[in-house]
Each structure stands twice: as C-alpha cells, then as structure tokens.
Design a protein around this motif. Structure first.
Motif, PDB file in Angstrom:
ATOM      1  N   THR A   1       0.834  -1.186   0.000  1.00  0.00           N
ATOM      2  CA  THR A   1       0.000   0.000   0.000  1.00  0.00           C
ATOM      3  C   THR A   1       0.875   1.244   0.000  1.00  0.00           C
ATOM      4  OG1 THR A   1      -1.934   1.028   1.056  1.00  0.00           O
ATOM      5  CG2 THR A   1      -0.246   0.156   2.521  1.00  0.00           C
TER       6      THR A   1
ATOM      7  N   GLY B   1      -4.953   6.792  -1.171  1.00  0.00           N
ATOM      8  CA  GLY B   1      -4.155   5.600  -0.931  1.00  0.00           C
ATOM      9  C   GLY B   1      -4.368   4.623  -2.059  1.00  0.00           C
ATOM     10  N   TRP B   2      -3.412   3.746  -2.256  1.00  0.00           N
ATOM     11  CA  TRP B   2      -3.542   2.706  -3.270  1.00  0.00           C
ATOM     12  C   TRP B   2      -3.131   1.364  -2.659  1.00  0.00           C
ATOM     13  CZ3 TRP B   2       1.120   0.411  -3.883  1.00  0.00           C
ATOM     14  CH2 TRP B   2       2.264   1.178  -3.696  1.00  0.00           C
TER      15      TRP B   2
ATOM     16  N   GLY C   1      -5.765   0.016   5.296  1.00  0.00           N
ATOM     17  CA  GLY C   1      -6.574   1.209   5.480  1.00  0.00           C
ATOM     18  C   GLY C   1      -6.143   2.024   6.695  1.00  0.00           C
TER      19      GLY C   1
ATOM     20  N   LEU D   1      -2.883   3.798   5.862  1.00  0.00           N
ATOM     21  CA  LEU D   1      -3.128   4.950   4.991  1.00  0.00           C
ATOM     22  C   LEU D   1      -3.818   6.098   5.728  1.00  0.00           C
ATOM     23  CD1 LEU D   1      -4.202   2.946   1.847  1.00  0.00           C
ATOM     24  CD2 LEU D   1      -2.190   4.438   2.015  1.00  0.00           C
TER      25      LEU D   1
ATOM     26  N   ILE E   1      -9.106   4.915  -0.715  1.00  0.00           N
ATOM     27  CA  ILE E   1      -8.199   3.848  -1.169  1.00  0.00           C
ATOM     28  C   ILE E   1      -8.644   3.442  -2.563  1.00  0.00           C
ATOM     29  CG2 ILE E   1      -7.326   1.511  -0.821  1.00  0.00           C
ATOM     30  CD1 ILE E   1      -8.073   1.720   2.092  1.00  0.00           C
TER      31      ILE E   1
END
Length: 144
Positions: A62, A69-70, A94, A97, A105
C-alpha cells in the motif's frame, strides 16, 4: 488462527516470494526484490505481511499519492483463505493509509477477476467507471 500483521523486513524476502508464487501473482516473483526495497526505503509506501504462527500467509502493498491511498499485491496463501485474512490485511492497509492522511483507497481489479471483484464489494469498495491507461517511463537495461 490469529493473524499477526506487521511491516515487512528484509528477512521476509524468500517467504514473500514463495507466497506470491503460490498465489500466482505473476510476474510478482521476479519483482519481489524491487517491491521489498521500495517498501523499506520509501516512507510513502509499505508492504505489510501477515503471519499465522511463524508462517507468512498474507501480504498487501500500500502507498500514498497525495490524499489517495492505493493497494496492490493482496495475497493470501491458498491454504489460509476463507479465514478473514484478506479482510484483515485490507483493514490494516486502510489504517496505515488513514494515519498518513489518505481519504480514499484505490485499487485495480483485473477484468474477469470475479472472485476479487466480489471480495472488494464485500469489504465495502464501490466499483468506479474508469479506464486505466499506463506508460512505462523507465526502460530496463539488459544485463551484459
């Protein structure tokens, strides 16, 4: 089976490669070193790993791009699926992030990956109508 999640360590390299191979994250295995090195050096990304006992059974990469976020490379060992480990890894991603200011996300599910799409919807992701385009900027230099 309690899942213990932490940031990756250099000593996880071999076990991570095996995990990604078992999950058919192609071409993940040859790029494991690159992903690991970036996760260890770049404060805007991490690679989280999940352990059951001493066995590495899950991973998720992440990172942060602005306030988005990715997520990439979510993997759960086949023998450890359907125990909530994928959900736990996504929750931990998560939290990582959110602690860094991400408001959303984003993730990409390959077309035709019905199980992955169902999983994403089950854990609260909504499908967005978008097309993804990419272009490589760095060319690999062949070894001499």
């Amino acid at each position: 089976m309690t899942l213990y999640v932490r940031d990756i360590r250099p000593s996880d390299r071999t076990r991570l490669t095996r995990l990604w191979e078992s999950c058919a994250l192609d071409p993940a295995a040859p790029r494991t070193a690159e992903h690991l090195d970036r996760a260890l050096m770049d404060r805007s990304r991490t690679l989280l790993v999940g352990h059951v006992g001493t066995q590495l059974v899950a991973s998720v990469m992440t990172g942060l791009a602005g306030d988005h976020g990715w997520v990439r490379c979510l993997a759960v060992a086949p023998a450890h699926r359907l125990h909530g480990h994928g959900r736990e890894m996504m929750e931990e991603a998560g939290l990582w992030l959110a602690a860094r200011g991400a408001r959303t996300i984003d993730l990409i599910v390959e077309e035709g990956a019905d199980i992955a799409e169902a999983f994403c919807q089950q854990i609260g992701f909504a499908r967005q109508d978008a097309h993804r385009y990419s272009k490589g900027l760095l060319q690999e230099i062949p070894a001499s």
